[in-house]
Structures are given as structure tokens and as C-alpha cells.
Design a protein around this motif. Structure first.
Motif, PDB file in Angstrom:
ATOM      1  N   VAL A   4     -59.605  65.003 116.084  1.00  0.00           N
ATOM      2  CA  VAL A   4     -58.160  65.102 115.887  1.00  0.00           C
ATOM      3  C   VAL A   4     -57.441  65.122 117.239  1.00  0.00           C
ATOM      4  O   VAL A   4     -56.436  64.433 117.431  1.00  0.00           O
ATOM      5  N   ALA A   5     -57.947  65.891 118.205  1.00  0.00           N
ATOM      6  CA  ALA A   5     -57.331  65.949 119.536  1.00  0.00           C
ATOM      7  C   ALA A   5     -57.381  64.592 120.223  1.00  0.00           C
ATOM      8  O   ALA A   5     -56.406  64.171 120.858  1.00  0.00           O
ATOM      9  N   THR A   6     -58.496  63.873 120.103  1.00  0.00           N
ATOM     10  CA  THR A   6     -58.616  62.544 120.707  1.00  0.00           C
ATOM     11  C   THR A   6     -57.628  61.578 120.079  1.00  0.00           C
ATOM     12  O   THR A   6     -56.977  60.800 120.785  1.00  0.00           O
ATOM     13  N   MET A   7     -57.479  61.606 118.769  1.00  0.00           N
ATOM     14  CA  MET A   7     -56.535  60.720 118.088  1.00  0.00           C
ATOM     15  C   MET A   7     -55.093  61.047 118.481  1.00  0.00           C
ATOM     16  O   MET A   7     -54.278  60.148 118.694  1.00  0.00           O
ATOM     17  N   LEU A   8     -54.771  62.324 118.606  1.00  0.00           N
ATOM     18  CA  LEU A   8     -53.424  62.712 119.021  1.00  0.00           C
ATOM     19  C   LEU A   8     -53.144  62.253 120.454  1.00  0.00           C
ATOM     20  O   LEU A   8     -52.062  61.737 120.752  1.00  0.00           O
ATOM     21  N   TYR A   9     -54.117  62.432 121.339  1.00  0.00           N
ATOM     22  CA  TYR A   9     -53.941  61.976 122.722  1.00  0.00           C
ATOM     23  C   TYR A   9     -53.737  60.466 122.750  1.00  0.00           C
ATOM     24  O   TYR A   9     -52.848  59.961 123.436  1.00  0.00           O
ATOM     25  N   ASP A  10     -54.567  59.760 122.007  1.00  0.00           N
ATOM     26  CA  ASP A  10     -54.486  58.296 121.977  1.00  0.00           C
ATOM     27  C   ASP A  10     -53.122  57.834 121.463  1.00  0.00           C
ATOM     28  O   ASP A  10     -52.552  56.871 121.963  1.00  0.00           O
ATOM     29  N   ALA A  11     -52.583  58.523 120.476  1.00  0.00           N
ATOM     30  CA  ALA A  11     -51.311  58.116 119.883  1.00  0.00           C
ATOM     31  C   ALA A  11     -50.099  58.546 120.707  1.00  0.00           C
ATOM     32  O   ALA A  11     -49.099  57.841 120.750  1.00  0.00           O
ATOM     33  N   LEU A  12     -50.178  59.688 121.394  1.00  0.00           N
ATOM     34  CA  LEU A  12     -48.996  60.233 122.045  1.00  0.00           C
ATOM     35  C   LEU A  12     -48.987  60.113 123.565  1.00  0.00           C
ATOM     36  O   LEU A  12     -47.947  59.848 124.157  1.00  0.00           O
ATOM     37  N   ALA A  13     -50.116  60.323 124.212  1.00  0.00           N
ATOM     38  CA  ALA A  13     -50.125  60.419 125.674  1.00  0.00           C
ATOM     39  C   ALA A  13     -50.640  59.166 126.371  1.00  0.00           C
ATOM     40  O   ALA A  13     -50.410  58.990 127.556  1.00  0.00           O
ATOM     41  N   ARG A  14     -51.326  58.318 125.654  1.00  0.00           N
ATOM     42  CA  ARG A  14     -51.892  57.111 126.260  1.00  0.00           C
ATOM     43  C   ARG A  14     -50.774  56.153 126.626  1.00  0.00           C
ATOM     44  O   ARG A  14     -49.843  55.941 125.850  1.00  0.00           O
ATOM     45  N   PRO A  15     -50.852  55.549 127.812  1.00  0.00           N
ATOM     46  CA  PRO A  15     -49.813  54.579 128.167  1.00  0.00           C
ATOM     47  C   PRO A  15     -49.855  53.374 127.225  1.00  0.00           C
ATOM     48  O   PRO A  15     -50.915  52.904 126.857  1.00  0.00           O
TER      49      PRO A  15
END
Length: 142
Positions: free
Chosen positions: A40-51
Motif C-alpha cells: 500500500v505504501a509503495t502504491m501511494l508513493y508511486d501515485a503521489l510522490a513519483r515525478p
């Protein structure tokens, strides 16, 4: 058989989960919870913080083979951007000086961000006898 229990004499705990859990059940539950939280944390990072950079296609020749009277140039297309490209059109051109001798095209259906896809271009002439130029012509957003 009049005095025997219908389940063969086994005692049940009532099925309410009141029985004691083993240490391995606790460990399995903890590991499973940690894995779910990580995903879940990886998916959230990928969706929100990834350029959100657009596709950036770079094409390189890998090998040249002769196949059924034609010449095959196997290539790799690297998407250095973070966004996905669909319908990526790759063009290979055999050049003699400034003159175009032959052109071949291929389409890659789907190239995810930060990934590599492979393909091939067929030519009638031997690509090793010319200067080979490879380029991505364009893509669609999926």
C-alpha cells in the motif's frame, strides 16, 4: 451407538475463535500485515510522490541477423520517462551518406515507464553495409 457423540467424540470450542493461537499464527499474521502495508505504501508513493515525466524513448540496435532472405535488426527501446507510452512507432533507416537507402518501421504496443521492450526491423539490404539510424517517431497515451 446411542451414547456416542455425532462427531466421533471430538470436543469443539464453540467456533467463536476462543481457542489459543499458536506462535506461528501470530508470526504469519504479522508478516502478512507488514507485506500489505509495504504494498500500500509503495502504491501511494508511486501515485503521489513519483515525478510524472513524459515517455522518453531511446532506441538501440542489439543484433543483425539474416532471416529468410531478409535482414533482421533486433533493437531495444528504453523508456526513460516515468509515464507509459502506447503504440510506439520505431523507424529504422539505412543511410549511404546523406541518401536514404531503405526504411523499415515497427510498432510496440505498450512500453511502461522506466522499462525496456524489444523488437525487430526487417530490411532487404544488409544493414551492416550502411549507416543505421534508429529513432522513435511517436506514441499515444494509453
Amino acid at each position: 451407538m446411542s451414547g456416542a457423540a455425532p462427531d466421533g467424540g471430538l470436543k469443539r470450542d464453540g467456533g467463536a475463535g476462543g481457542g489459543r493461537k499458536s506462535r506461528w499464527e501470530t508470526v504469519a499474521a504479522a508478516v502478512s500485515t507488514a507485506l500489505v502495508l509495504f504494498v500500500v505504501a509503495t502504491m501511494l508513493y508511486d501515485a503521489l510522490a513519483r515525478p510524472q515525466t513524459p515517455p522518453s524513448m531511446h532506441v538501440q540496435a542489439d543484433t543483425v541477423l539474416q532471416a529468410d532472405g531478409m535482414w533482421l535488426v533486433r533493437f531495444r527501446a528504453v523508456n526513460r520517462g516515468h509515464n507509459t507510452a502506447a503504440g510506439v512507432k520505431i523507424e529504422g533507416e539505412l543511410m549511404r551518406g546523406a541518401e536514404s537507402v531503405e526504411v523499415s518501421e515497427a510498432t510496440l504496443d505498450y512500453v511502461p515507464g522506466r522499462s525496456v521492450r524489444h523488437g525487430g526491423l526487417f530490411f532487404r539490404g544488409d544493414p551492416r553495409a550502411f549507416r543505421l539510424e534508429l529513432r522513435a517517431l511517436g506514441y499515444q497515451e494509453p
